[in-house]
Design a protein around this motif. Structure first.
Motif, PDB file in Angstrom:
ATOM      1  N   HIS A   1       1.123 -10.396 -13.433  1.00  0.00           N
ATOM      2  CA  HIS A   1       0.189  -9.974 -12.376  1.00  0.00           C
ATOM      3  C   HIS A   1       0.544  -8.572 -11.932  1.00  0.00           C
ATOM      4  O   HIS A   1       1.696  -8.295 -11.595  1.00  0.00           O
ATOM      5  CB  HIS A   1       0.285 -10.919 -11.166  1.00  0.00           C
ATOM      6  N   ARG A  34       0.834  -1.202   0.000  1.00  0.00           N
ATOM      7  CA  ARG A  34       0.000   0.000   0.000  1.00  0.00           C
ATOM      8  C   ARG A  34       0.871   1.256   0.000  1.00  0.00           C
ATOM      9  O   ARG A  34       0.654   2.195  -0.749  1.00  0.00           O
ATOM     10  CB  ARG A  34      -0.933  -0.007   1.208  1.00  0.00           C
ATOM     11  N   GLU A  65       1.264   1.429 -11.136  1.00  0.00           N
ATOM     12  CA  GLU A  65       1.057  -0.018 -11.054  1.00  0.00           C
ATOM     13  C   GLU A  65       2.369  -0.741 -10.761  1.00  0.00           C
ATOM     14  O   GLU A  65       3.434  -0.331 -11.222  1.00  0.00           O
ATOM     15  CB  GLU A  65       0.452  -0.551 -12.362  1.00  0.00           C
ATOM     16  N   LEU A  68      -0.594  -4.972  -9.663  1.00  0.00           N
ATOM     17  CA  LEU A  68      -1.379  -4.396  -8.570  1.00  0.00           C
ATOM     18  C   LEU A  68      -1.311  -2.888  -8.711  1.00  0.00           C
ATOM     19  O   LEU A  68      -0.217  -2.319  -8.789  1.00  0.00           O
ATOM     20  CB  LEU A  68      -0.797  -4.840  -7.225  1.00  0.00           C
ATOM     21  N   ASP A  91      -6.294   0.721  -8.445  1.00  0.00           N
ATOM     22  CA  ASP A  91      -7.644   0.181  -8.642  1.00  0.00           C
ATOM     23  C   ASP A  91      -7.725  -1.315  -8.414  1.00  0.00           C
ATOM     24  O   ASP A  91      -8.686  -1.963  -8.821  1.00  0.00           O
ATOM     25  CB  ASP A  91      -8.120   0.506 -10.074  1.00  0.00           C
ATOM     26  N   GLY A  92      -6.694  -1.884  -7.847  1.00  0.00           N
ATOM     27  CA  GLY A  92      -6.746  -3.311  -7.544  1.00  0.00           C
ATOM     28  C   GLY A  92      -5.854  -4.136  -8.447  1.00  0.00           C
ATOM     29  O   GLY A  92      -4.995  -3.608  -9.155  1.00  0.00           O
ATOM     30  N   GLU A  93      -6.097  -5.455  -8.409  1.00  0.00           N
ATOM     31  CA  GLU A  93      -5.246  -6.377  -9.157  1.00  0.00           C
ATOM     32  C   GLU A  93      -5.791  -6.583 -10.566  1.00  0.00           C
ATOM     33  O   GLU A  93      -6.984  -6.481 -10.801  1.00  0.00           O
ATOM     34  CB  GLU A  93      -5.228  -7.736  -8.456  1.00  0.00           C
ATOM     35  N   ARG A  94      -4.885  -6.909 -11.470  1.00  0.00           N
ATOM     36  CA  ARG A  94      -5.297  -7.386 -12.793  1.00  0.00           C
ATOM     37  C   ARG A  94      -4.174  -8.234 -13.376  1.00  0.00           C
ATOM     38  O   ARG A  94      -3.058  -8.246 -12.847  1.00  0.00           O
ATOM     39  CB  ARG A  94      -5.670  -6.231 -13.733  1.00  0.00           C
TER      40      ARG A  94
END
Lengths: 731, 326
Positions: free
Chosen positions: B175, B13, B208, B177, B180-183
């Motif tokens: 992967h 974070r 990211e 992070l 806006d989150g993971e993708r």
């Protein structure tokens, strides 16, 4: 004079300075802790030719820690007295910050001086230089050459016309850079009008003379210190502009200044082995007996200095033939000035000549060694002098036997292992070893130890060790009780540490000085009523392990210590000299080798991999076998680089060197270096030096590239006439 | 080197906050610090992520392999599961850089590394990647090492990574992070061809973070390996390279995963070569006919014409090494 027993000379000793080096205690130029030193970083030109029209130093000067930015608009005018010494080639040497001209890409145009290295580096990146750029000329093949230097004997054109077999071959050799591990570096300090520099150099006296000339200082005002050199290969044979920049910056700021070149800058201002186009025409009869050779040699130099090297020698004396003509043309380009690099001249010439001999052998169906034997001269045909020693036939015999030459197939492309084609090649190497004037001082102290000094250098061959060996035997002391010092212009002067001259030259001066000291001690003893040696003929006294005694009767004698103590002598001292090569020359004095290579070529993928190398050397007496072996390994590794990897690439559009770093300029790494073996023929050569040596650090690289190229031909049937030999030539 | 600030973060974070604020992530630093010294890179803030918990290599039950972004190259190369399941990855890693660099450099950093184009690395030369709109000095300059595939008039530089070629071949997923989150992004979409924007190199959004590279499960038995062709035998980037993985069952090639390196602006997947192999039986002639497709669409430059033929031969050789001839 009685002959001294030989104890240290010829012994395979480890380096006396090895411990200092591996424990980091050996101090290199940039490592001296000079109080108050500030840092300088050079700004290089980003054009290849033209004029500087403006320099904006505001952003740099505004940086905390930046003391000043010096350039041609604010630098003091420097006298730049003429100096034809110091290895300055003919021409007008680059004068730093004296005018607005840019002569090559990467020329120093300004220097930022700051209290920290980081501030100086950052400041240098903020200096904005504006230029009026012109098109530089950097292509050897496009530019106009100078008038040639010529050599001729017989009538080569006629000899060639009437020859039964004629070859006309042109070889291209890439520019090579020395790339020593240690970057060039200078610390400069002024004390009033006296200048001290700690400077990476192979010749403290040359740097001394050049700085005295540039700043017009009286003799004795400059001191140059450089006890350790982290590799040189020739790049330290001149005093380069950055050394002047450091001294200039120190004068302007009134502070000692340290200037260390970056790896990129090592490609811009410390010389290089020039690129060559070498055309050779050979004429022979059907049995391979040469009748004529014509050599047309073009080599790059700078626009402001005419650099030449001994590229004509090999073509005049390696093989016997009545008719030779040579034309050697320098081609002035908008580049910085070249300098000698390991095996200078001879290494480049040997690629052309030794490849051509291999081509002739193939044409005639004669074994390459046999072809060379058939053309072995009985004297030096360039000057009709007898050879001092020339044992090439033995080199061939020993080399062929030890390498297994009989396993080579004379038919190319006939040995295959899976995807690999295997080939063997050989080449002959010759080198004109230097012998230059030198002096040395020896002092024997009352405690029985000795110090010997000379202003020479040790760029890696092990001068400290080998000179200690020489001095120890001449003084009759053990290695541990003798200290050899070098790298200070206050020591007795010597010529450059290069050209394989150091042992013959400095070594002879060291022997002379030590002999004198020993003789002084012997004289003292035989004339001293209290000495056990009193009354003995001085010629019958030898010294061993610090003890003087009657030859053949070790019981009768005494030590240096007791002799000096009883006579109230704090020390004995002498200055030795060596006058240089005999003049006029009475003999032709060269070192020789036969170098053998076995390589594997992945012909599908265009990859050449060296498998085995052997060098057999006729280099006179070997003072220090372990060091000599290391030199041979180093020369062969350098030759592998020249043959397969090394190539300084210039972008002719703007004169920029595009691979000025060790990721893009490839030197051989451990994985590229296979089994390497060196054999030195036992013997000595007593032409004009006291040690019987011929010098070996240069000859070990001569012929290596040709041996590899010839092996590539033997493996693949493909003759590559351009160095380095890379995938695109073989795919 | 330009002045910069440095912060070290201890959780993701914190990292994302710093990244969103414009900070540049640094892990092993083996590329970034080099380029900062040359002033090619001039980040104002470095965010040191090497303390983040992204150093695991895990194998899922179905055989997929997940390599944390901060796993060192040397660790990944030596990992027993990597060696057994995907020799092509460990070989590519072991043929990269030097031992010292492999001990520092991370997997995430490796795929982020920037081109070795000498004009890119020389700040006085024109380079659209470094300075958009300035021109491409390599296009008509010294371009021996440059790309023959995926180039544009704006940039012809190669992607230098070896392991990225293996990842491309194996159709790995990156992967990510972000704020806006993971993708997840397929490897083929992660590294971008230069087009008219060679300064944009990855499909990364601002701030990211790469967290892992995942190799999807492939049918077993799987043979794989990496071949690197270069001038010297160690410590050099590829002239050409080939990553090959083959699943052969019942004497027939059922799956093929092939990519080439040293030739493309990005690691170059070779679907036409793969297609030629599927359903066929291994043979010398099959390798040759399939590899003949490897350089389709190649656009050679003045000094790298030899790469067109060399690429085909490299792929053919590696097909034979991995697939055999029986």
């Amino acid at each position: 004079m009685s002959p001294q027993p030989q104890a240290a000379v010829g012994a395979p000793l480890s380096r006396v300075d090895g411990r200092l080096k591996v424990t980091g205690q050996a101090q290199y130029a940039a490592e001296f802790d000079v109080e108050g030193a500030v840092h300088a970083v050079v700004v290089d030109s980003s054009i290849g030719r033209g004029r500087i029209t403006g320099i904006d130093t505001g952003a740099a000067e505004a940086q905390p820690g930046v003391l000043t930015v010096i350039h041609h608009r604010n630098a003091p005018k420097l006298p730049y007295r003429d100096n034809s010494g110091s290895n300055n080639p003919p021409g007008r040497r680059l004068r730093v910050f004296q005018d607005d001209r840019v002569l090559f890409h990467g020329q120093p145009v300004a220097v930022v001086v700051a209290t920290t290295l980081e501030a100086a580096q950052h400041g240098a990146s903020l200096v904005k230089v504006r230029y009026d750029a012109e098109q530089p000329s950097t292509d050897l093949h496009e530019a106009k050459p100078d008038k040639p230097t010529n050599y001729a004997r017989g009538d080569a054109e006629a000899g060639l016309r009437s020859a039964a077999v004629r070859l006309d071959l042109t070889y291209q050799l890439a520019r090579n850079h020395h790339n020593p591990m240690e970057p060039h570096a200078t610390i400069a300090r002024w004390d009033g009008n006296k200048l001290t520099v700690w400077d990476k150099t192979q010749w403290v006296m040359g740097t001394h003379d050049e700085l005295a000339a540039v700043f017009d200082l009286p003799a004795g005002s400059v001191r140059v210190i450089n006890p350790f050199v982290g590799g040189g290969f020739g790049s330290g044979l001149r005093c380069w502009p950055h050394t002047v920049v450091a001294a200039l910056a120190a004068r302007v700021t009134g502070r000692p200044v340290k200037l260390v070149l970056s790896r990129r800058q090592m490609y811009l201002g410390t010389g290089f082995r020039p690129s060559y186009e070498y055309r050779v025409r050979l004429g022979s009869d059907r049995r391979g007996r040469l009748s004529a050779a014509i050599h047309d040699i073009d080599a790059e130099t700078s626009s402001y200095e005419t650099f030449t090297e001994a590229v004509m020698g090999a073509g005049q004396m390696t093989y016997s033939m009545p008719n030779v003509s040579q034309a050697y043309r320098t081609v002035p380009l908008d580049v910085n000035t070249p300098i000698w690099m390991r095996g200078p001249g001879f290494a480049s010439a040997s690629f052309a000549i030794e490849s051509a001999m291999d081509e002739l052998a193939d044409r005639l169906g004669i074994d390459p060694i046999e072809l060379r034997r058939r053309n072995e001269p009985s004297e030096d045909e360039s000057n009709n002098l007898p050879f001092s020693t020339r044992r090439l036939r033995e080199c061939y015999t020993v080399g062929a036997r030890e390498f297994g030459w009989q396993r080579r197939s004379s038919r190319p492309r006939s040995r295959r292992e899976g995807d690999l084609l295997i080939g063997m090649g050989m080449a002959t190497g010759v080198y004109d070893c230097g012998r230059f004037p030198a002096e040395a001082r020896a002092r024997l102290d009352a405690d029985g130890t000795a110090v010997v000094e000379a202003a020479t250098s040790d760029m890696g061959p092990g001068t400290y060790t080998s000179q200690t060996q020489v001095a120890a035997d001449a003084l009759g002391l053990t290695m541990r009780t003798v200290t050899f010092r070098l790298g200070d212009s206050l020591y007795p002067p010597t010529s450059p540490h290069g050209g394989s001259a150091t042992m013959a030259s400095v070594g002879s001066a060291v022997v002379d000085a030590c002999n004198q000291v020993r003789q002084q001690a012997i004289k003292l003893a035989v004339e001293d009523r209290e000495s056990p040696l009193h009354g003995v003929d001085a010629a019958d006294v030898v010294v061993r392990g610090g003890r003087l005694h009657v030859q053949g009767n070790p019981a009768r004698g005494e030590s240096y210590r007791s002799l000096l103590a009883r006579n109230d002598r704090t020390h004995l001292e002498a200055r030795g000299q060596y006058a240089g090569a005999p003049s006029p020359a009475r003999r032709s004095y060269f070192a020789y080798n036969a170098t053998f290579a076995e390589i594997a070529v992945d012909a599908t993928l265009g990859l050449v991999r060296v498998r085995r190398m052997l060098g057999v050397y006729d280099a006179g007496r070997i003072i220090s076998p372990k060091l000599a072996e290391s030199q041979a390994f180093g020369g062969i590794v350098g030759g592998i680089g020249t043959a397969l990897l090394e190539h300084t690439v210039t972008d002719h559009r703007d004169g920029r060197i595009v691979n000025a770093n060790l990721a893009d300029y490839l030197v051989a790494v451990n994985a590229d270096v296979p089994e390497v073996r060196a054999i030195y023929l036992d013997g000595e050569d007593n032409d004009g030096n006291l040690l019987g040596v011929k010098g070996l650090g240069e000859v070990v690289q001569v012929g290596v590239a040709a041996a590899i190229g010839n092996a590539v031909f033997n493996a693949t049937g493909r003759r590559v006439r351009e160095l380095p030999i890379t995938a695109e030539a073989l795919v | 080197m330009h002045p910069f600030t440095y912060t070290r973060v201890s959780d993701t974070r914190e990292a994302l906050n710093a990244g969103r604020g414009g900070g540049r992530y640094i892990a092993g630093g083996t590329t970034l610090v080099d380029l900062m010294r040359e002033t090619v890179e001039q980040p104002e803030t470095l965010v040191d992520i090497s303390g983040l918990p992204l150093r695991e290599i895990t194998v899922a039950e179905h055989g997929a392999l997940r390599i944390g972004a901060l796993v060192r190259m040397a660790e990944a190369a030596a990992h027993p599961k990597v060696r057994v399941l995907y020799p092509v990855i460990s070989e590519a890693l072991e043929l990269s850089a030097s031992a010292q660099l492999r001990n520092m450099a991370t997997i995430g950093g490796n795929i982020m590394q920037r081109t070795r184009c000498t004009y890119f690395r020389d700040v006085t030369a024109d380079c659209n990647k470094r300075e958009p709109g300035s021109g491409c000095a390599a296009l008509h300059g010294f371009n021996r090492s440059h790309a023959i595939l995926g180039t544009s008039d704006h940039c012809v530089s190669t992607h230098p990574s070896d392991v990225a070629v293996a990842f491309a071949a194996l159709e790995a997923r990156v992967h990510l992070l972000g704020p806006d989150g993971e993708r997840q992004v397929p490897f083929a979409d992660f590294l971008l061809r230069p087009g008219s924007t060679p300064d944009r190199e990855q499909a990364l959004r601002r701030g990211e973070l790469i967290t892992a590279v995942e190799i999807p499960a492939l049918p077993r038995p799987l043979k794989s390996g990496y071949l690197k062709v270069r001038d010297r035998q160690s410590y050099e980037f590829a002239l050409t390279s080939a990553a090959v993985a083959l699943h052969v069952r019942g004497g027939v090639i059922r799956e093929a995963r092939i990519a080439a390196g040293g030739v493309g602006t990005v690691p170059w997947k070779l679907p036409e070569v793969e297609q030629q192999l599927i359903g066929e039986r291994p043979s010398e002639s099959l390798w040759a006919s399939a590899a003949a497709k490897a350089a389709d669409g190649a656009r050679a430059l003045q000094h790298n014409r030899f790469k067109v033929e060399l690429l085909k031969r490299t792929v053919e050789r590696q097909l034979r090494i991995v697939g055999g001839t029986k």
